[in-house]
Design a protein around this motif. Structure first.
Motif, PDB file in Angstrom:
ATOM      1  N   ARG A 124      31.621  42.933 -61.447  1.00 34.17           N
ATOM      2  CA  ARG A 124      31.837  41.516 -61.772  1.00 34.17           C
ATOM      3  C   ARG A 124      30.563  40.890 -62.313  1.00 34.17           C
ATOM      4  NH1 ARG A 124      35.006  41.334 -56.749  1.00 34.17           N
ATOM      5  NH2 ARG A 124      33.110  40.706 -55.678  1.00 34.17           N
ATOM      6  N   GLY A 125      30.697  40.197 -63.419  1.00 34.22           N
ATOM      7  CA  GLY A 125      29.553  39.552 -64.044  1.00 34.22           C
ATOM      8  C   GLY A 125      28.816  40.462 -64.999  1.00 34.22           C
ATOM      9  N   ALA A 139      33.738  39.563 -66.704  1.00 36.70           N
ATOM     10  CA  ALA A 139      33.308  38.236 -66.268  1.00 36.70           C
ATOM     11  C   ALA A 139      34.479  37.271 -66.385  1.00 36.70           C
ATOM     12  CB  ALA A 139      32.124  37.746 -67.083  1.00 36.70           C
ATOM     13  N   GLY A 149      22.601  36.231 -62.584  1.00 35.81           N
ATOM     14  CA  GLY A 149      23.393  37.428 -62.832  1.00 35.81           C
ATOM     15  C   GLY A 149      22.659  38.473 -63.641  1.00 35.81           C
ATOM     16  N   SER A 182      29.114  33.574 -68.557  1.00 35.55           N
ATOM     17  CA  SER A 182      29.963  34.764 -68.587  1.00 35.55           C
ATOM     18  C   SER A 182      29.461  35.798 -69.591  1.00 35.55           C
ATOM     19  CB  SER A 182      31.407  34.370 -68.924  1.00 35.55           C
ATOM     20  OG  SER A 182      31.524  33.954 -70.271  1.00 35.55           O
ATOM     21  N   PRO A 194      29.525  41.387 -71.181  1.00 40.64           N
ATOM     22  CA  PRO A 194      30.598  42.182 -70.553  1.00 40.64           C
ATOM     23  C   PRO A 194      31.582  42.713 -71.587  1.00 40.64           C
ATOM     24  CG  PRO A 194      31.029  39.857 -70.272  1.00 40.64           C
ATOM     25  CD  PRO A 194      29.667  39.953 -70.900  1.00 40.64           C
TER      26      PRO A 194
END
Length: 332
Positions: free
Chosen positions: A88-89, A93, A116, A168, A173
């Motif tokens: 995650r991240g 995201a 992050g 994000s 990602p």
């Protein structure tokens, strides 16, 4: 091209005093890199819970089950919370619906943006700061460096949403899940955000799941559309298939609720779908839409399967699309 995300028979179960709540019931789809899947439907149909189930962010009381839930070749159902937090991240995201409740009011924008990247990539604070400034500028925030020491309450709603989008993207990602990211914005800012998201997606080659109830938004960005009702998909297909040749009565009802330039007369009433969504406690017997459907018959007491009608255009209905063309919905 291989699937980036593959979901088969995803379910969410929540035990309540009144019985077992089944807000997500057998969701299946595949998503390739660079594709945009728009999930549409009324409020409460399970769109957000589907995204939270994929991200592994469900409440502790909720149980996620799936026959297959693979992301970039990894089985997400078998990962521990520590392993999921590493994904995650970094690899996937999420842009949440309301940035004011998603951003921490006690930390500056800069700290929240950099956290992050520092955690997942192990970069220095100066490198993370440079990346944060670059992405703030890329999402259209002027004087980006001066925004880093500010707190969320010092920004407008549009700026907070842009910050969420930049956050994000910090780790670049492969998948972005956007949960109604433009709902709280006025139409001018909404158009800017949508255009910016589409440009960033094309530039970075990301796949995206875009959750919304606004079909006008869907028409601008979707490659594929999944129409969701009462916790399950009732129709899926390309944007062209869904808008030009909808098959399910619910999809036709949704489309009748929006004005069409050049076709809808000024001052005329828009359509509305009568009835209410059925309770999802204890599951649903038969077609979940039959209590609201003008074509319901005895055979609808048995739940239909999601079948491929034409070139990937699937529909969960016993009726043929040609028989639904005369459908006329009530006006509001």
């Amino acid at each position: 091209m291989e699937n980036l995300l593959s979901v088969k028979n995803l379910r969410v179960e929540i035990p309540l005093a009144a019985g077992q709540l089944l807000p997500v019931r057998g969701i299946s789809f595949d998503l390739k890199k660079g594709e945009t899947l728009c999930v549409v439907g009324e409020s409460g149909c399970g769109k957000s819970l589907t995204s939270l189930a994929i991200m592994g962010l469900l409440p502790k009381i909720a149980q996620r089950k799936a026959d297959r839930l693979e992301f970039a070749g990894k089985d997400l159902t078998g990962l521990s919370e520590r392993q999921m937090s590493a994904i995650r991240g970094n690899d996937m995201a999420m842009i949440f619906q309301e940035p004011m409740t998603s951003l921490n009011p006690a930390y500056t924008i800069g700290n929240q943006l950099m956290e992050g990247l520092i955690r997942h990539k192990g970069v220095s604070r100066s490198t993370a700061r440079d990346r944060a400034i670059l992405l703030l500028e890329k999402v259209g925030i002027t004087a980006a460096a001066s925004r880093l020491p500010q707190y969320p309450h010092q920004l407008s709603g549009g700026l907070r949403q842009r910050v969420m989008i930049a956050m994000s993207l910090m780790c670049t990602p492969d998948l972005i899940i956007a949960d109604e990211p433009t709902t709280a914005l006025d139409v001018t800012i909404q158009a800017q955000i949508l255009r910016m998201i589409k440009e960033l997606q094309a530039e970075l080659g990301m796949a995206m799941i875009f959750i919304t109830h606004d079909l006008g938004v869907v028409a601008r960005i979707a490659d594929k559309i999944a129409v969701m009702y009462a916790g399950t998909f009732v129709e899926t297909g390309t944007a062209e298939q869904i808008f030009n040749a909808p098959m399910h009565p619910y999809t036709k009802g949704l489309l009748s609720c929006i004005p069409v330039p050049g076709k809808t007369d000024r001052g005329s009433r828009l359509g509305s779908i009568p009835g209410i969504v059925p309770s999802l406690i204890g599951g649903i017997d038969g077609c979940g839409f039959r209590s609201r459907c003008p074509y319901a018959q005895d055979a609808c007491a048995t739940e239909p399967t999601l079948t491929d009608r034409e070139s990937g255009h699937t529909c969960r209905c016993i009726h043929e699309a040609s028989k639904l063309k005369a459908l006329t919905w009530e006006v509001a």
